[in-house]
Design an enzyme around this catalytic site. Sequence first.
Site, PDB file in Angstrom:
ATOM      1  N   ARG A 121       0.854  -1.198   0.000  1.00 31.68           N
ATOM      2  CA  ARG A 121       0.000   0.000   0.000  1.00 31.68           C
ATOM      3  C   ARG A 121       0.886   1.242   0.000  1.00 31.68           C
ATOM      4  O   ARG A 121       1.027   1.924   0.996  1.00 31.68           O
ATOM      5  CB  ARG A 121      -0.908  -0.045   1.193  1.00 31.68           C
ATOM      6  CG  ARG A 121      -1.839  -1.232   1.051  1.00 31.68           C
ATOM      7  CD  ARG A 121      -3.006  -1.110   1.913  1.00 31.68           C
ATOM      8  NE  ARG A 121      -4.194  -1.284   1.115  1.00 31.68           N
ATOM      9  CZ  ARG A 121      -5.403  -1.353   1.634  1.00 31.68           C
ATOM     10  NH1 ARG A 121      -5.570  -1.217   2.904  1.00 31.68           N
ATOM     11  NH2 ARG A 121      -6.433  -1.534   0.854  1.00 31.68           N
ATOM     12  N   GLN A 126      -0.794   2.470  -5.652  1.00 31.22           N
ATOM     13  CA  GLN A 126      -2.209   2.725  -5.365  1.00 31.22           C
ATOM     14  C   GLN A 126      -3.122   2.361  -6.542  1.00 31.22           C
ATOM     15  O   GLN A 126      -4.190   1.807  -6.361  1.00 31.22           O
ATOM     16  CB  GLN A 126      -2.397   4.191  -5.023  1.00 31.22           C
ATOM     17  CG  GLN A 126      -3.455   4.424  -3.991  1.00 31.22           C
ATOM     18  CD  GLN A 126      -3.300   5.772  -3.311  1.00 31.22           C
ATOM     19  OE1 GLN A 126      -2.464   6.575  -3.697  1.00 31.22           O
ATOM     20  NE2 GLN A 126      -4.109   6.017  -2.309  1.00 31.22           N
ATOM     21  N   ASP A 129      -4.159  -1.294  -6.703  1.00 29.63           N
ATOM     22  CA  ASP A 129      -4.676  -1.845  -5.458  1.00 29.63           C
ATOM     23  C   ASP A 129      -6.118  -2.351  -5.612  1.00 29.63           C
ATOM     24  O   ASP A 129      -7.085  -1.603  -5.475  1.00 29.63           O
ATOM     25  CB  ASP A 129      -4.578  -0.739  -4.391  1.00 29.63           C
ATOM     26  CG  ASP A 129      -4.978  -1.200  -3.008  1.00 29.63           C
ATOM     27  OD1 ASP A 129      -5.459  -2.347  -2.881  1.00 29.63           O
ATOM     28  OD2 ASP A 129      -4.821  -0.420  -2.059  1.00 29.63           O
ATOM     29  N   SER A 132      -8.539  -1.805  -2.534  1.00 32.10           N
ATOM     30  CA  SER A 132      -9.204  -0.509  -2.410  1.00 32.10           C
ATOM     31  C   SER A 132     -10.297  -0.356  -3.459  1.00 32.10           C
ATOM     32  O   SER A 132     -11.401   0.076  -3.146  1.00 32.10           O
ATOM     33  CB  SER A 132      -8.200   0.634  -2.597  1.00 32.10           C
ATOM     34  OG  SER A 132      -7.284   0.618  -1.548  1.00 32.10           O
ATOM     35  N   TYR A 227      -2.833  -0.600   8.083  1.00 30.04           N
ATOM     36  CA  TYR A 227      -3.840  -1.538   8.588  1.00 30.04           C
ATOM     37  C   TYR A 227      -3.965  -1.435  10.115  1.00 30.04           C
ATOM     38  O   TYR A 227      -3.030  -1.022  10.799  1.00 30.04           O
ATOM     39  CB  TYR A 227      -3.448  -2.980   8.237  1.00 30.04           C
ATOM     40  CG  TYR A 227      -3.552  -3.308   6.771  1.00 30.04           C
ATOM     41  CD1 TYR A 227      -4.785  -3.343   6.137  1.00 30.04           C
ATOM     42  CD2 TYR A 227      -2.423  -3.584   6.024  1.00 30.04           C
ATOM     43  CE1 TYR A 227      -4.891  -3.649   4.793  1.00 30.04           C
ATOM     44  CE2 TYR A 227      -2.510  -3.905   4.670  1.00 30.04           C
ATOM     45  CZ  TYR A 227      -3.751  -3.936   4.071  1.00 30.04           C
ATOM     46  OH  TYR A 227      -3.856  -4.244   2.743  1.00 30.04           O
TER      47      TYR A 227
END
Length: 374
Positions: A121, A126, A129, A132, A227
């Site tokens: 992450r 990004q 990902d 997400s 996280y």
Amino acid sequence: MNKVFLCRETVREETRAALVPGDIKTLTTMGYDITVESGAGEKIGYTDDEYSNAGAKIVRSPDEGYKLCNIIVRINKNDDIGGIRENTLHISSFDVFNQRNAIKRYAEAGIKLVSLEMIPRTTLAQKMDIQSSQASLAGYYAVILAASKLPKIFPMMMTPSGTITPARVFVIGVGVAGLQAIATAKRLGARVEAFDTRPVVEEQVKSLGAKFIKIDLGEMGQTEQGYAKELTAEQIELQRKGQIKACAHSDVVITTAKVFGRKAPVLLTKDMTAQMKSGSIIIDMAVKTGGNVEGSDPEKEVILDNGVRIIGGDSLERFIPIDASKMFSGNIFAFLEHFWDAEKKTFRLDTEDEILRGCLITSDRKIIHKSFIE
Ligand code: NAD
């Protein structure tokens, strides 16, 4: 290594496709050579002709594709790996922490396994990902689903016939899915409350116009990757107590509280759901990783004696497969683009690259990822 095979999904409930024709067109222009299994896009309305017009070759079976290609792209892991050639790069989501045996089999078959959930992450990664992109759609859909099942409306209405008070929504776990759930519930006019163990979340909740429930759990914090850290049994108990009131007065509770690589904490016990109002809806988005709600079931809706309904909300993005596929495909595209060596016209298998090091689980017939080496 530039021959990519897009498989048709074998999981019955799957509705998405891992690549859409628009991205295939750009990948083909870059120099990737793409093969698509017939029917791969049928559930999202893309015909074989559309894939073919985008530059892909269409084959009738997975085996044909495996023979032609050295990169395989799909949404879900596949257990039937006979026919996949040694050194093929297999890119998909994999649920790696629960699939130790499958990882071993991929390693033994000489398949280079990329697990998309393990992409680090970082800002650079990004756009690749999938966690997400899919979680934000799932968070949106959880609210739509709850609104469609709730025997009352979300917004306040003042009419000559009377005043309707807004529905109350409580979101537990405010990561990607939770934030989107809050935003969607607010747009529909609900009064929203939320809680997360990561202290940084409070500001985000407030900026969406929702109320952050304060529960003092002592030391919490978050990991380097953003996280949540696992709570102790005492902290979970404190959290449950702190949430009782918010649960009891809510019409909808959406739980998304996950701890990466570990079982999700049970945050709503039977005692707590028993105190909720008849007709209230609970959506447990962590149901597949153990569940945040006692009694939730990934396969079916559970109706409690008091009329509260618990919905196991796993992979809710599958209900909106057009956008979910578009975003998943965008993530795969970004991955393939990042590793494209334009001079040599090949995927750059650079194991020193931070992104590949984070998500490559097996290589050279071995498990190489540090989290899975036994
Ligand atoms: P996730 O799916 O692992 O967990 C969902 C949420 O549950 C998280 O916000 C977590 O803090 C929360 N949670 C865990 N235990 C809880 C408990 N006991 N009670 C209440 N909440 C609990 O997380 P996620 O949504 O994938 O992402 C978490 C964060 O990671 C994001 O908010 C973001 O800041 C960060 N992130 C960074 C990038 C990036 O930089 N590329 C990409 C995505 C997300």
